[in-house]
Design an enzyme around this catalytic site. Structure first.
Site, PDB file in Angstrom:
ATOM      1  N   VAL A  83       0.833  -1.203   0.000  1.00 33.52           N
ATOM      2  CA  VAL A  83       0.000   0.000   0.000  1.00 33.52           C
ATOM      3  C   VAL A  83       0.867   1.253   0.000  1.00 33.52           C
ATOM      4  O   VAL A  83       0.585   2.225  -0.716  1.00 33.52           O
ATOM      5  CB  VAL A  83      -0.952   0.004   1.217  1.00 33.52           C
ATOM      6  CG1 VAL A  83      -1.602   1.377   1.394  1.00 33.52           C
ATOM      7  CG2 VAL A  83      -2.037  -1.072   1.050  1.00 33.52           C
ATOM      8  N   GLU A  84       1.920   1.236   0.788  1.00 29.98           N
ATOM      9  CA  GLU A  84       2.741   2.440   0.939  1.00 29.98           C
ATOM     10  C   GLU A  84       3.558   2.784  -0.307  1.00 29.98           C
ATOM     11  O   GLU A  84       3.598   3.945  -0.720  1.00 29.98           O
ATOM     12  CB  GLU A  84       3.685   2.280   2.139  1.00 29.98           C
ATOM     13  CG  GLU A  84       2.993   2.303   3.497  1.00 29.98           C
ATOM     14  CD  GLU A  84       2.453   3.679   3.860  1.00 29.98           C
ATOM     15  OE1 GLU A  84       2.846   4.675   3.218  1.00 29.98           O
ATOM     16  OE2 GLU A  84       1.627   3.760   4.775  1.00 29.98           O
ATOM     17  N   THR A  85       4.232   1.791  -0.893  1.00 27.48           N
ATOM     18  CA  THR A  85       5.163   2.114  -1.980  1.00 27.48           C
ATOM     19  C   THR A  85       5.110   1.144  -3.158  1.00 27.48           C
ATOM     20  O   THR A  85       6.007   1.135  -3.988  1.00 27.48           O
ATOM     21  CB  THR A  85       6.619   2.130  -1.461  1.00 27.48           C
ATOM     22  OG1 THR A  85       6.957   0.809  -0.993  1.00 27.48           O
ATOM     23  CG2 THR A  85       6.801   3.143  -0.357  1.00 27.48           C
ATOM     24  N   TYR A 101      -7.637   3.335   4.996  1.00 27.85           N
ATOM     25  CA  TYR A 101      -6.269   2.823   4.857  1.00 27.85           C
ATOM     26  C   TYR A 101      -6.144   1.441   5.491  1.00 27.85           C
ATOM     27  O   TYR A 101      -5.606   0.503   4.882  1.00 27.85           O
ATOM     28  CB  TYR A 101      -5.287   3.792   5.518  1.00 27.85           C
ATOM     29  CG  TYR A 101      -3.867   3.283   5.558  1.00 27.85           C
ATOM     30  CD1 TYR A 101      -2.997   3.519   4.495  1.00 27.85           C
ATOM     31  CD2 TYR A 101      -3.395   2.578   6.650  1.00 27.85           C
ATOM     32  CE1 TYR A 101      -1.691   3.044   4.521  1.00 27.85           C
ATOM     33  CE2 TYR A 101      -2.096   2.096   6.690  1.00 27.85           C
ATOM     34  CZ  TYR A 101      -1.249   2.334   5.627  1.00 27.85           C
ATOM     35  OH  TYR A 101       0.042   1.854   5.665  1.00 27.85           O
TER      36      TYR A 101
END
Length: 338
Positions: free
Chosen positions: A130-132, A319
């Site tokens: 999800v982040e990168t 999120y």
């Protein structure tokens, strides 16, 4: 000699030229953020901590205001999208398949992290996904620019980001990193797992034992750091983050739904209100009741303790839902090949 009148005129005109030159000099703006009204206090505080004043001034002079950062932080997607819209960004075949590949490539580190910290491998993979997108998109802004822009030109959260700028300078000093060299998100988050500077200093670890905490180009350190972050925030091994809900009470109060992220009502108390957990959980277990929209239809869930732990990474139920669903999708696909 010039007539007296001409002499006086020359003096007046000369004085005017000098005044104009002086005004022009004083109007020259200091480069970067070194001349910002709040920079003097910031530099003083850091110099009292042992940082060289000239070094601080030089850094702030090189920090550049980024208008795109100020625009981005004013419109975070977590506030603009429904769950259905947000879900489409992250729960897609490409990200799932790349999660499986990431797991296969780093299976040993993920297994070690799970055994050490009690955090399932699929949640570590999902955070990084999800982040990168598994290290593919780590951010294009210089971290110094991000934190200076938000610390000095975003009044609503200026104190927080000036604090992160301080943490960043401490971090780069301790880790012996050039503070001008690192890039990250518009909010100053860095590396595979997008740690802000305070999170790096508190939770990043050297998971491969090479003497460095490297979350930028060392996936093993990034994996261990994400697992440690969850563990330090109270992850409970073996506990589910979510529970399905059956609403028996036709008059359920709308104020009960999405009332904060932290669980504060027990499942027993929810049952007394006609809101039942499916399957039935421990009566004293705390849960928060969520209502999530997808194309005009609603899904109801209980967010449990570990769900709250996920929101410590990003304070958003959307999120945390994306992390949970991606984790399960990757786990299912990974299991097919094992």
């Amino acid at each position: 000699m010039k007539p007296l009148k001409n002499q006086l005129l020359s003096v007046v005109m000369g004085t005017a030229v000098l005044l104009q030159a002086g005004c022009a000099t004083s109007a020259v703006k200091a480069p970067g953020y070194v001349g910002h009204p709040d920079a003097k206090a910031f530099i003083q505080e850091m110099s009292e901590e042992g940082f060289d004043r000239a070094y601080l001034e030089s850094l702030l002079a090189k920090a550049e205001r980024q208008e795109s950062i100020l625009k981005a932080i004013s419109r975070p997607v977590e506030r603009r999208l429904t769950w259905g819209e947000y879900r489409k960004i992250f729960i897609q075949p490409k990200r799932i398949n790349r999660g499986v590949a990431f797991w296969q490539e780093h299976a040993a580190a993920l297994k070690k992290a799970e055994e050490t910290y009690g955090v399932p491998a699929e949640y570590i993979v999902a955070i990084i996904g999800v982040e990168t997108h598994y290290g593919r998109i780590m951010g294009k802004y210089r971290v110094l620019d991000s934190l200076a822009t938000l610390g000095f030109d975003y009044p609503r959260r200026a104190n927080f980001f000036r604090g992160q700028l301080k943490e960043y300078l401490r971090m780069t000093r301790d880790e012996q990193i050039d503070p001008l060299s690192l890039t990250g998100s518009y909010a100053g988050a860095m590396g595979y797992g997008q740690f802000i500077p305070s999170s790096f200093r508190n939770f990043a670890i050297d998971f491969d034992g090479d003497g460095k905490r490297n979350i930028w180009s060392n996936p093993t350190d990034a994996i261990g750091s994400v697992a440690n972050y969850f563990a330090e925030h109270g992850w409970r091994k073996g506990a589910a983050p979510l529970n399905s809900v059956r609403i028996k009470n036709p008059k359920a109060d709308e104020a009960w739904f999405n009332d904060g992220l932290k669980p504060k009502v027990t499942l027993g108390q929810w049952a007394a209100r006609g809101i039942l957990a499916q399957p039935k959980g421990e009566a004293d277990q705390l849960a928060t009741l969520m209502k999530l929209e997808t194309e005009g239809k609603y899904q109801y869930l209980f967010g449990l303790h570990n769900f709250y732990v996920i929101t410590r990474y990003n304070h958003s139920r959307l999120y945390a839902m994306a992390v949970h669903e991606l984790s399960q999708a990757v786990k299912n696909e990974y299991g097919k090949g094992s």
